[in-house]
Design a protein around this motif. Structure first.
Motif, short mmCIF file in Angstrom:
data_model
loop_
_atom_site.label_atom_id
_atom_site.label_comp_id
_atom_site.label_asym_id
_atom_site.label_seq_id
_atom_site.Cartn_x
_atom_site.Cartn_y
_atom_site.Cartn_z
N CYS A 153 22.14 -8.36 -12.39
CA CYS A 153 21.29 -7.57 -11.51
C CYS A 153 21.70 -7.77 -10.07
O CYS A 153 22.25 -8.81 -9.70
CB CYS A 153 19.82 -7.96 -11.69
SG CYS A 153 18.66 -6.82 -10.90
N ASN A 154 21.46 -6.75 -9.24
CA ASN A 154 21.74 -6.84 -7.80
C ASN A 154 20.50 -7.23 -7.00
O ASN A 154 20.49 -7.13 -5.78
CB ASN A 154 22.35 -5.53 -7.28
CG ASN A 154 21.65 -4.31 -7.83
OD1 ASN A 154 20.55 -4.40 -8.37
ND2 ASN A 154 22.28 -3.16 -7.69
N GLN A 155 19.44 -7.63 -7.70
CA GLN A 155 18.30 -8.27 -7.07
C GLN A 155 18.01 -9.57 -7.83
O GLN A 155 18.59 -9.81 -8.89
CB GLN A 155 17.06 -7.35 -7.08
CG GLN A 155 17.22 -6.15 -6.16
CD GLN A 155 15.98 -5.27 -6.11
OE1 GLN A 155 15.31 -5.04 -7.12
NE2 GLN A 155 15.68 -4.73 -4.94
N ASP A 156 17.13 -10.38 -7.29
CA ASP A 156 16.87 -11.70 -7.89
C ASP A 156 15.37 -11.98 -7.86
O ASP A 156 14.92 -12.98 -7.32
CB ASP A 156 17.65 -12.77 -7.13
CG ASP A 156 17.57 -14.14 -7.80
OD1 ASP A 156 17.39 -14.17 -9.04
OD2 ASP A 156 17.70 -15.16 -7.10
N CYS A 157 14.61 -11.06 -8.45
CA CYS A 157 13.15 -11.16 -8.41
C CYS A 157 12.66 -12.48 -9.01
O CYS A 157 13.02 -12.83 -10.14
CB CYS A 157 12.52 -9.99 -9.18
SG CYS A 157 13.03 -8.37 -8.58
N GLY A 158 11.84 -13.19 -8.26
CA GLY A 158 11.34 -14.46 -8.73
C GLY A 158 10.44 -14.34 -9.94
O GLY A 158 10.28 -15.30 -10.70
N PHE A 159 9.86 -13.16 -10.15
CA PHE A 159 8.95 -12.97 -11.28
C PHE A 159 9.67 -12.46 -12.52
O PHE A 159 9.05 -12.19 -13.55
CB PHE A 159 7.82 -12.00 -10.91
CG PHE A 159 8.29 -10.70 -10.33
CD1 PHE A 159 8.69 -9.66 -11.14
CD2 PHE A 159 8.35 -10.52 -8.95
CE1 PHE A 159 9.12 -8.45 -10.60
CE2 PHE A 159 8.78 -9.33 -8.40
CZ PHE A 159 9.16 -8.29 -9.23
N CYS A 160 11.00 -12.32 -12.47
CA CYS A 160 11.74 -11.78 -13.61
C CYS A 160 11.77 -12.79 -14.75
O CYS A 160 11.96 -13.99 -14.53
CB CYS A 160 13.16 -11.43 -13.18
SG CYS A 160 14.11 -10.62 -14.50
N TRP A 161 11.64 -12.32 -15.98
CA TRP A 161 11.62 -13.19 -17.15
C TRP A 161 13.03 -13.47 -17.68
O TRP A 161 13.21 -14.24 -18.61
CB TRP A 161 10.78 -12.58 -18.27
CG TRP A 161 11.27 -11.24 -18.76
CD1 TRP A 161 10.94 -10.02 -18.27
CD2 TRP A 161 12.18 -11.00 -19.84
NE1 TRP A 161 11.59 -9.02 -18.96
CE2 TRP A 161 12.36 -9.59 -19.93
CE3 TRP A 161 12.87 -11.82 -20.73
CZ2 TRP A 161 13.19 -9.00 -20.87
CZ3 TRP A 161 13.71 -11.22 -21.67
CH2 TRP A 161 13.86 -9.83 -21.74
N GLN A 162 14.04 -12.85 -17.06
CA GLN A 162 15.40 -13.00 -17.55
C GLN A 162 16.21 -13.91 -16.63
O GLN A 162 15.91 -14.06 -15.45
CB GLN A 162 16.10 -11.63 -17.59
CG GLN A 162 15.38 -10.57 -18.37
CD GLN A 162 16.00 -9.20 -18.16
OE1 GLN A 162 17.02 -9.05 -17.51
NE2 GLN A 162 15.34 -8.19 -18.69
N SER A 163 17.30 -14.45 -17.20
CA SER A 163 18.31 -15.13 -16.39
C SER A 163 19.40 -14.13 -16.04
O SER A 163 19.86 -13.37 -16.91
CB SER A 163 18.93 -16.30 -17.15
OG SER A 163 20.08 -16.78 -16.47
N ARG A 164 19.79 -14.10 -14.80
CA ARG A 164 20.87 -13.19 -14.39
C ARG A 164 22.22 -13.63 -14.95
O ARG A 164 23.19 -12.89 -14.91
CB ARG A 164 20.95 -13.12 -12.86
CG ARG A 164 20.30 -11.89 -12.28
CD ARG A 164 18.81 -11.84 -12.52
NE ARG A 164 18.07 -12.79 -11.70
CZ ARG A 164 16.80 -13.08 -11.84
NH1 ARG A 164 16.10 -12.50 -12.78
NH2 ARG A 164 16.21 -13.96 -11.07
N ASP A 165 22.29 -14.85 -15.49
CA ASP A 165 23.55 -15.36 -16.03
C ASP A 165 23.70 -15.13 -17.53
O ASP A 165 24.74 -15.46 -18.11
CB ASP A 165 23.67 -16.86 -15.75
CG ASP A 165 23.77 -17.17 -14.27
OD1 ASP A 165 24.32 -16.35 -13.53
OD2 ASP A 165 23.27 -18.23 -13.84
#
Length: 426
Positions: A153-165
């Motif tokens: 993702c090109n954002q890094d929302c603190g509330f996201c349930w996923q890992s960007r990695d």
């Protein structure tokens, strides 16, 4: 009966790759591998950064031999022993010999082969449930399917349930799942991520879904890439896209950029929404109520009316609450209190009425409990609802007059706030 044609188990493939690394580095044919000369066991091999950790056990892990490249010309490695259990002191003479032998034995050829397997291991989606990649959506009356094409993702929302990695699967597997969802009876398809517009195969995925006869094809996106390249909106429309579900958490750029932890992206999302509307793609915005956004949520209807209008292809705003965040350290900081949510929703519903902005999703599986907005009939029809796996009915729900029309409260929210999480309606 139709079923998902899933790929081979990624965890099995990961085990094979770890054995291949052990074989390349030290000739071990399997893991764990007894080392009888030393009275130890090679328990595991773990890639770490640009090196490797060899986990030594007796037989449970007691130490790690850290391998890191020291020089390329001529090739050499540094080997460091780190004792992880007090008992490792008894084996210090043996681990010293192991350290010296490893430093002499590992050459450039062995290292490059091990790195090849390590790179392949990194791309395997180990430990990620397949349900995160493909599913028939819970709590939706019309059969609808969802496929995630990656978690970058090109954002890094603190509330996201996923890992960007988290890694994902290739385009062929994604298309197989799209076909499976159609065969399972899904009439509508949502393509999500991560951020799906970062995938170069997105247009092809949409086109493939369109040929299969889905009645609607939706992408869940932050629209940043579309804001950068407006022509993408037309390409997606021509491929068969019918709707964009756009993350849009505040009309205030500073608040939005803080919530998404991506400075300067709010303006791109605004541009992306405009490009989608210009391309005649139906747009729905999705606002997640958090500790960062709840104060500006009542201002959102006026911003939308002023910026996008409320007619034509603009469909309104879906309001949801965050599911448990992947980053547990951040989770408590981003979740708004039940009192904050109730105050924000009450004011937002009034402002939406004033500015002619349609609100929905509040009574859906991703919304709050109905009591968070008093089961206001302007935003819910109180139709019967059934349970979904991530929400529960608590004791307080038993005396609520709208329980049968509510999905309940999120398990984690009740664990965090207790009885405060609900306000039964009598």
């Amino acid at each position: 009966m139709a079923s998902f044609r899933d790929p081979p188990n990624a965890d099995d493939a990961a085990r094979e790759r770890r054995v291949a690394i052990a074989r390349a580095l030290v000739g071990a044919p399997a893991l764990p591998q007894p080392l009888p000369r030393f009275g130890l066991t090679l328990v595991a091999v773990e890639p770490e950064g640009d090196g490797f950790d060899l986990v030594l056990g007796a037989p449970s892990p007691i130490a790690r031999a850290r391998l890191a490249p020291r020089s390329r010309e001529p090739f050499a490695v540094d080997v460091t022993i780190r004792e992880t259990q007090p008992i490792a002191a008894r084996y210090r003479a043996q681990t010293t010999v192991i350290r010296d032998r490893l430093a002499r034995a590992i050459d450039d050829t062995k290292w490059r082969e091990a790195r090849t397997h390590a790179d392949a291991l990194k791309k395997l989606p180990t430990g990620i449930p397949l349900g995160h990649f493909r599913q028939l959506i819970e709590g939706i009356e019309e059969p609808s399917g969802l496929v995630r094409i990656g978690f970058g993702c090109n954002q890094d929302c603190g509330f996201c349930w996923q890992s960007r990695d988290w890694p994902g699967y290739d385009a062929a597997q994604v298309r197989t799942w799209i076909e499976d969802l159609r065969a399972l009876g899904a009439r509508h398809l949502t393509i999500s991520g991560g951020e799906p517009t970062l995938d170069r195969a997105l247009v092809d995925h949409v086109r493939h879904a369109q040929t299969l006869g889905f009645e609607s094809i939706v992408i869940e996106t932050n629209a940043i890439q579309i804001g950068k390249r407006p022509a993408l909106a037309s390409e997606l429309r021509d491929a068969g896209l019918t709707r964009a579900f756009v993350s849009f958490h505040s009309g205030d750029a500073a608040v939005s950029d803080a919530a998404t932890r991506a400075p300067g992206t709010h303006v791109r999302t605004v541009a992306g929404v405009r490009a989608l509307l210009d391309a005649q793609v139906h747009v729905i915005l999705n606002a997640v109520v958090t500790a960062d956004t709840f104060e500006t949520l009542p201002e959102l209807p006026e911003f939308i009316s002023r910026t996008f209008g409320t007619r034509g292809r603009f469909g309104g705003v879906s309001i949801s609450v965050p599911v448990p965040a992947f980053d547990h350290e951040v989770a408590r900081k981003v979740v708004a209190t039940p009192e904050q949510v109730r105050s924000a929703l009450s004011a937002t519903i009034e402002q939406a009425e004033k500015h002619g902005v349609l609100l929905f999703g509040l009574d859906g599986p991703c919304g709050p409990p109905l009591c968070a907005f008093g089961a206001d009939r302007r935003v819910t029809d109180l139709s019967p609802k059934g349970p979904v796996s991530f929400r529960i009915y608590v004791d307080e729900c038993q005396r609520c007059s709208v329980r049968g029309s509510c999905h309940g409260v999120q398990r984690e929210e009740y664990a965090l706030f207790g009885p405060r999480a609900v306000a039964p309606i009598s």
